[in-house]
Design a protein around this motif. Structure first.
Motif, PDB file in Angstrom:
ATOM      1  N   ALA A  89      46.213   4.941 -64.109  1.00  0.00           N
ATOM      2  CA  ALA A  89      46.583   5.538 -62.820  1.00  0.00           C
ATOM      3  C   ALA A  89      46.530   7.060 -62.887  1.00  0.00           C
ATOM      4  N   TYR A  90      47.086   7.636 -63.945  1.00  0.00           N
ATOM      5  CA  TYR A  90      47.106   9.098 -64.051  1.00  0.00           C
ATOM      6  C   TYR A  90      45.739   9.657 -64.438  1.00  0.00           C
TER       7      TYR A  90
ATOM      8  N   GLY B  37      44.414   5.498 -57.710  1.00  0.00           N
ATOM      9  CA  GLY B  37      45.385   5.723 -58.765  1.00  0.00           C
ATOM     10  C   GLY B  37      46.796   5.344 -58.342  1.00  0.00           C
ATOM     11  N   ALA B  38      47.179   5.685 -57.105  1.00  0.00           N
ATOM     12  CA  ALA B  38      48.510   5.320 -56.609  1.00  0.00           C
ATOM     13  C   ALA B  38      48.643   3.807 -56.493  1.00  0.00           C
TER      14      ALA B  38
ATOM     15  N   PHE C 212      52.138   9.170 -55.704  1.00  0.00           N
ATOM     16  CA  PHE C 212      52.259   8.786 -57.110  1.00  0.00           C
ATOM     17  C   PHE C 212      53.724   8.609 -57.521  1.00  0.00           C
TER      18      PHE C 212
ATOM     19  N   TRP D 250      41.980  -2.718 -64.512  1.00  0.00           N
ATOM     20  CA  TRP D 250      42.728  -2.209 -63.351  1.00  0.00           C
ATOM     21  C   TRP D 250      41.770  -1.826 -62.227  1.00  0.00           C
TER      22      TRP D 250
ATOM     23  N   SER E 188      55.623   5.024 -58.319  1.00  0.00           N
ATOM     24  CA  SER E 188      56.387   4.778 -59.534  1.00  0.00           C
ATOM     25  C   SER E 188      57.752   4.179 -59.202  1.00  0.00           C
TER      26      SER E 188
ATOM     27  N   LEU F  31      49.250   2.391 -59.878  1.00  0.00           N
ATOM     28  CA  LEU F  31      50.601   2.667 -60.354  1.00  0.00           C
ATOM     29  C   LEU F  31      51.601   1.646 -59.810  1.00  0.00           C
ATOM     30  N   THR F  32      51.358   1.098 -58.628  1.00  0.00           N
ATOM     31  CA  THR F  32      52.227   0.036 -58.103  1.00  0.00           C
ATOM     32  C   THR F  32      51.977  -1.291 -58.819  1.00  0.00           C
TER      33      THR F  32
ATOM     34  N   ARG G  84      48.697   0.414 -67.355  1.00  0.00           N
ATOM     35  CA  ARG G  84      48.753   0.766 -65.927  1.00  0.00           C
ATOM     36  C   ARG G  84      48.934   2.257 -65.716  1.00  0.00           C
ATOM     37  N   ARG G  85      49.896   2.858 -66.363  1.00  0.00           N
ATOM     38  CA  ARG G  85      50.201   4.266 -66.104  1.00  0.00           C
ATOM     39  C   ARG G  85      49.059   5.184 -66.529  1.00  0.00           C
TER      40      ARG G  85
END
Length: 563
Positions: free
Chosen positions: A228-229, A291-292, A31, A312, A35, A295-296, A224-225
């Motif tokens: 992802a989280y 999730g990772a 993660f 997403w 980022s 995040l990209t 996005r964030r």
């Protein structure tokens, strides 16, 4: 290996194998690394390729200690790249497919001969992801050498009109968030991520929060964030659940003497709990990996046409809500391991089907056999074949119940719902979940003897349901149900009811957490590379002809529809 002292302490506290602790740690570390990946220079494409390659090699060699296995991965990558560059014509993708699958099967058998336990993380888990990516890459290059008019919609979207450089190709193969356990994806998606063209999708006109950012290809759309989280949080919750109950709710307890001390209700309840607990392990690791990837920026899939929210789910591998609430096996299997279903569809099922013709038993069986040989750890184990065959029969019967029984419980024309429909849906959910947890047993126990013993102690209840249902449909039940439905339809006059359009949602005005449900439920109505009922189509060749209007692979789009 790097950090072994720390991993050993964590393993002793968690009571888990050190290899699994390393895998979870890598997924969590991905993660912050993802980022940082998003802050790489926008037009320094080689830097992004090298970033993924270096991070993945650190994961594989000094942390996991898979130096020899990494050479196997490089061998598969180099061999596939040479096949794609040297060979031309229709045999090229099949040559790459046989090469990759043969190499994987060799390592599967080597692991079985060596007696490596299934809890041990070794290279074949990662090689399975590589097989999907490499064979998909070969077919995409092949599609780029064909006439565009000979391709379907998804093939046009993923075709490659040129072979990328070796560095770009390795950056795709070793993309660090998905390299170990997936999700898999095509090279066109990776290339769009690197060049930031993935975000050039025109924004929605609903006044949504992303409308300013999305017009600039260099910027990632809004949402996005937090999505992802959210996947990170879900992964941690399921990880904690599995760590707490994984051992106590293992299917191997069915084989112990304590099983005979329980009542029938306790036994049935344990099977359901064991099945859910077994799934949480996959929910955890797939949620973390996805999730990772999000995040990209990889997960971006346009905008929801109803709400204007950013989607997403381009590389979605599992839809947890759909699985746990599934009222049919079609919905359940379409929502599980979605990216593998996409691979089987695009690289096996559709490729074996002649354009303009209906797929049949050969395509269906070839697809299931490929899945069995590919599946981890290693399709040579009898338990996987037992699970696949039983699941295939349940899927086939589920379709027949949907076509011939379900119409009797639908509400009258003009009504939106009825008590009979709700009861039918509740019974359908119970049957799907209880039979799923029965089928999972051989998937976890693996050996033929243990599988037979476990099913015997469960009372063979799913096989009894299958046998009785098949006998009913084959001995005239299908014909009677069809005639009864025709009689009911003749008495019913058609009615039409227009519904007002759904109001659009403005994200700026929302202060609640509706976006959480949106992120968990949405399957991607717009351009998603989702399964879209693939298992349902595969089983079509194994069912009685005439149960529905035949369609060819090219005629029927792969669009997911909730039942």
């Amino acid at each position: 290996m790097l950090g072994d002292a720390l991993f050993e302490k964590l393993a002793s506290v968690a009571g888990a194998p050190i290899s699994q602790i390393k895998l979870i740690s890598i997924l969590l570390v991905s993660f912050p690394i993802a980022s940082l990946y998003g802050r790489l220079p926008a037009k320094r494409y080689n830097v992004a390729h090298l970033y993924s390659l270096i991070v993945s090699l650190i994961y594989l060699v000094p942390i996991l200690g898979l130096g020899r296995g990494t050479l196997h991965l490089l061998f598969s990558c180099i061999g596939t790249y040479l096949i794609v560059v040297i060979l031309r014509g229709p045999l090229m993708p099949w040559t790459a497919f046989i090469f990759c699958m043969g190499h994987l099967l060799y390592n599967h058998i080597s692991r079985l001969v060596a007696g490596t336990p299934t809890s041990e993380i070794e290279i074949t888990f990662t090689q399975m992801v590589f097989v999907m990516n490499l064979t998909t890459f070969a077919w995409n290059v092949h599609d780029g050498r064909r006439k565009v008019e000979d391709l379907d919609t998804s093939q046009r979207a993923t075709r490659l009109d040129h072979v990328p450089t070796p560095l770009a190709f390795l950056g795709y193969c070793f993309f660090f968030p998905s390299m170990l356990i997936g999700p898999s994806f095509d090279y066109a998606t990776y290339d769009a991520l690197i060049h930031r063209t993935l975000y050039q999708n025109p924004p929605s006109t609903h006044g949504a929060k992303q409308d300013v950012k999305s017009t600039t290809p260099q910027r990632r759309p809004y949402g996005r964030r937090r999505v992802a989280y959210l996947h990170l949080l879900i992964g941690l919750i399921f990880l904690g659940f599995y760590s707490t109950y994984g051992t106590r709710a293992g299917y191997d307890r069915v084989l112990t003497p304590v099983w005979k001390q329980w009542t029938w209700l306790q036994r049935f309840g344990f099977i359901q709990f064991a099945g859910f607990t077994a799934r949480t392990k996959y929910y955890a690791v797939w949620s973390l990996a996805e999730g990772a990837c999000i995040l990209t920026g990889l997960g971006f899939n346009g905008y929801d046409p109803k709400t204007g929210r950013s989607l997403w789910n381009r590389v979605q591998n599992v839809n947890i809500l759909s699985i746990e609430s599934a009222e049919s096996f079609k919905v359940l299997f379409d929502s599980w391991n979605c990216r593998t279903n996409v691979w089987l569809r695009d690289c096996v099922y559709k490729r074996l089907t002649t354009k303009g013709k209906k797929p049949g038993t050969i395509q269906s069986m070839a697809t299931f056999m490929t899945s069995a040989l590919w599946v981890s750890p290693h399709g040579v184990e009898p338990g996987y074949h037992l699970a696949f065959v039983t699941a295939g029969m349940l899927t086939s019967l589920g379709r027949q119940y949907r076509h011939f029984v379900r119409p009797y419980f639908l509400p009258p024309a003009g009504s939106s719902s009825s008590l009979s429909k709700r009861v039918y849906d509740l019974i359908g959910w119970f049957m799907v979940q209880s039979n799923l947890n029965y089928v999972v047993a051989p998937f976890m126990l693996l050996s033929f003897r243990n599988c037979m013993t476990a099913w015997s102690r469960m009372g063979w209840y799913s096989h009894i349901i299958i046998a009785l249902s098949m006998a009913f449909f084959q001995l005239g039940g299908r014909r009677r149900l069809r005639k009864g439905m025709e009689g009911r339809q003749a008495k019913t006059k058609p009615s039409f009811k227009l519904s007002p359009p759904s109001p659009m949602v403005d994200e700026k005005q929302e202060t609640d957490f509706k976006w959480v449900r949106h992120a968990l439920e949405n399957q991607g109505e717009k351009g998603v590379h989702a399964d879209g009922g693939f298992v349902d189509r595969v089983m079509r060749g194994a069912e009685t002809p005439g149960t529905e209007t035949p369609r060819t692979v090219d005629e029927e789009p792969f669009v997911h529809k909730q039942e």
